[in-house]
Design a protein around this motif. Structure first.
Motif, PDB file in Angstrom:
ATOM      1  N   LEU A   1      16.901 -48.667 -33.201  1.00 30.42           N
ATOM      2  CA  LEU A   1      15.794 -48.731 -34.152  1.00 30.42           C
ATOM      3  C   LEU A   1      15.932 -47.697 -35.265  1.00 30.42           C
ATOM      4  O   LEU A   1      15.764 -48.010 -36.451  1.00 30.42           O
ATOM      5  N   ASP A   2      16.272 -46.467 -34.899  1.00 32.63           N
ATOM      6  CA  ASP A   2      16.369 -45.413 -35.914  1.00 32.63           C
ATOM      7  C   ASP A   2      17.565 -45.623 -36.834  1.00 32.63           C
ATOM      8  O   ASP A   2      17.475 -45.399 -38.049  1.00 32.63           O
TER       9      ASP A   2
ATOM     10  N   SER B   1      10.274 -58.068 -38.934  1.00 36.04           N
ATOM     11  CA  SER B   1      10.260 -59.116 -37.916  1.00 36.04           C
ATOM     12  C   SER B   1      11.375 -58.903 -36.893  1.00 36.04           C
ATOM     13  O   SER B   1      11.151 -59.027 -35.678  1.00 36.04           O
ATOM     14  N   SER B   2      12.562 -58.571 -37.373  1.00 41.36           N
ATOM     15  CA  SER B   2      13.673 -58.307 -36.453  1.00 41.36           C
ATOM     16  C   SER B   2      13.386 -57.092 -35.582  1.00 41.36           C
ATOM     17  O   SER B   2      13.618 -57.108 -34.362  1.00 41.36           O
TER      18      SER B   2
ATOM     19  N   TRP C   1      13.259 -56.664 -31.448  1.00 39.89           N
ATOM     20  CA  TRP C   1      14.051 -55.697 -30.680  1.00 39.89           C
ATOM     21  C   TRP C   1      13.175 -54.920 -29.713  1.00 39.89           C
ATOM     22  O   TRP C   1      13.604 -54.605 -28.602  1.00 39.89           O
ATOM     23  N   LYS C   2      11.965 -54.615 -30.131  1.00 39.56           N
ATOM     24  CA  LYS C   2      11.058 -53.846 -29.285  1.00 39.56           C
ATOM     25  C   LYS C   2      10.552 -54.672 -28.096  1.00 39.56           C
ATOM     26  O   LYS C   2      10.115 -54.106 -27.088  1.00 39.56           O
ATOM     27  N   ARG C   3      10.601 -56.007 -28.228  1.00 37.38           N
ATOM     28  CA  ARG C   3      10.163 -56.890 -27.149  1.00 37.38           C
ATOM     29  C   ARG C   3      11.322 -57.351 -26.268  1.00 37.38           C
ATOM     30  O   ARG C   3      11.208 -57.372 -25.039  1.00 37.38           O
ATOM     31  N   ASP C   4      12.434 -57.750 -26.921  1.00 34.22           N
ATOM     32  CA  ASP C   4      13.520 -58.385 -26.171  1.00 34.22           C
ATOM     33  C   ASP C   4      14.811 -58.310 -26.988  1.00 34.22           C
ATOM     34  O   ASP C   4      15.262 -59.301 -27.567  1.00 34.22           O
TER      35      ASP C   4
ATOM     36  N   ARG D   1      24.215 -53.823 -25.716  1.00 31.74           N
ATOM     37  CA  ARG D   1      23.069 -53.700 -24.805  1.00 31.74           C
ATOM     38  C   ARG D   1      22.956 -52.306 -24.195  1.00 31.74           C
ATOM     39  O   ARG D   1      21.856 -51.871 -23.822  1.00 31.74           O
ATOM     40  N   GLN D   2      24.095 -51.610 -24.058  1.00 29.92           N
ATOM     41  CA  GLN D   2      24.024 -50.280 -23.443  1.00 29.92           C
ATOM     42  C   GLN D   2      23.655 -49.193 -24.451  1.00 29.92           C
ATOM     43  O   GLN D   2      23.484 -48.039 -24.074  1.00 29.92           O
ATOM     44  N   THR D   3      23.533 -49.545 -25.725  1.00 30.90           N
ATOM     45  CA  THR D   3      23.151 -48.560 -26.735  1.00 30.90           C
ATOM     46  C   THR D   3      21.670 -48.224 -26.600  1.00 30.90           C
ATOM     47  O   THR D   3      20.836 -49.093 -26.360  1.00 30.90           O
ATOM     48  N   SER D   4      21.350 -46.960 -26.762  1.00 30.77           N
ATOM     49  CA  SER D   4      19.960 -46.504 -26.707  1.00 30.77           C
ATOM     50  C   SER D   4      19.089 -47.302 -27.675  1.00 30.77           C
ATOM     51  O   SER D   4      19.427 -47.449 -28.856  1.00 30.77           O
ATOM     52  N   LEU D   5      17.965 -47.827 -27.195  1.00 29.87           N
ATOM     53  CA  LEU D   5      17.068 -48.583 -28.078  1.00 29.87           C
ATOM     54  C   LEU D   5      16.516 -47.686 -29.183  1.00 29.87           C
ATOM     55  O   LEU D   5      16.259 -48.152 -30.301  1.00 29.87           O
TER      56      LEU D   5
END
Length: 274
Positions: free
Chosen positions: A194-195, A143-144, A148-151, A186-190
């Motif tokens: 996730l990984d 769920s988290s 993250w993938k949306r917002d 916020r500046q960290t690569s998405l």
């Protein structure tokens, strides 16, 4: 600015302040070396050589789009230690960074390392399984990750209170510090967000912890909502053979800010031990 290259030619940014016994700081999930500013500015004036670096995909380091697993991240730490030819090191890590320390020791041994400090650790294994009933349910993790993938910025806003212990005694944090922390994340690569999260959740360090004989300091808040003490710090303290387990009352996951001076004092005493 100082950079060094890893085995796969990823450039990592690092900074070092002070002279004396070396302390290498490894950041928590989603955070850069900036998170350690208030430890480094204090300890670097008290006989410690303080070094911190931006994990790949974080801060000023390269974002290669991969390598966000503990083996590669441990190799990155090894590259830094080799680059600076450090000996007698105290490794100090927050949250996810604790796993990088353990995997480094598993892969490279302890010839360069004297001791380790695990702060708000994510160790040893956060996922609920048949033999780990106190871990997080996979559904909660999924769920988290979906949010993250949306917002991801919205999730950071919604979780700032628990992270800094809003409403807890002694946990008064300025809005500016909160925003500074979120801006760093916020500046960290998405992709890294996730990984790295999967690496944290799915890696079981229980057996590796039992093999570490170095002196260890474990600091954990008893109000940590990110990695509750009962499933992390307390369990790690039972697995590490040679550790000092210190519980900070009413401390959250972001205790490096909320309990800054106490943590600085504990790290200083631990790093200077003969």
């Amino acid at each position: 600015m100082p950079y060094m290259e890893t085995k796969d030619a990823t450039r990592l940014y690092y900074k070092e302040w002070g002279t004396g016994n070396p302390v290498v700081f490894i950041s928590g999930w989603g955070l850069s070396s900036e998170m350690w500013s208030y430890q480094m500015i204090d300890l670097s004036t008290k006989g410690l050589r303080c070094i911190a670096y931006d994990r790949r995909g974080h801060g000023r380091s390269d974002d290669p789009g991969g390598g966000y697993d503990y083996d590669t991240l441990a190799d990155d730490l090894a590259s830094l230690l080799d680059h600076l030819d450090l000996r007698g090191v105290t490794l100090a890590a927050h949250s996810m960074g604790s796993g990088e320390i353990v995997r480094y020791l598993t892969r490279y041994g302890s010839s360069r390392i004297d001791r380790l400090a695990l702060i708000g650790t994510a160790l040893p294994f956060p996922l609920k399984t048949a033999d780990n009933p106190d871990g997080f349910n996979r559904e909660l993790i999924d769920s988290s990750r979906a949010m993250w993938k949306r917002d991801y910025p919205r999730w950071l806003f919604e979780n700032e209170g628990p992270y800094f212990g809003a409403g807890l005694p002694g946990c008064s944090v300025s809005p500016e510090i909160v925003e500074w922390t979120k801006a760093d994340m916020r500046q960290t690569s998405l992709k890294a967000i996730l990984d790295c999260n999967l690496a944290v959740i799915e890696t079981d360090f229980r057996e590796e912890l039992r093999d570490i004989s170095l002196p260890a300091l474990i600091v954990h808040g008893n109000k940590d909502c990110s990695f509750p003490i009962e499933m992390s710090g307390m369990v790690a303290s039972r697995l590490l053979p040679n550790n000092q387990f210190v519980v900070y009352e009413n401390a959250p996951h972001g205790l490096y800010i909320t309990h800054m001076q106490r943590l600085n004092d504990d790290l200083l005493e631990f790093a200077l031990k003969k």
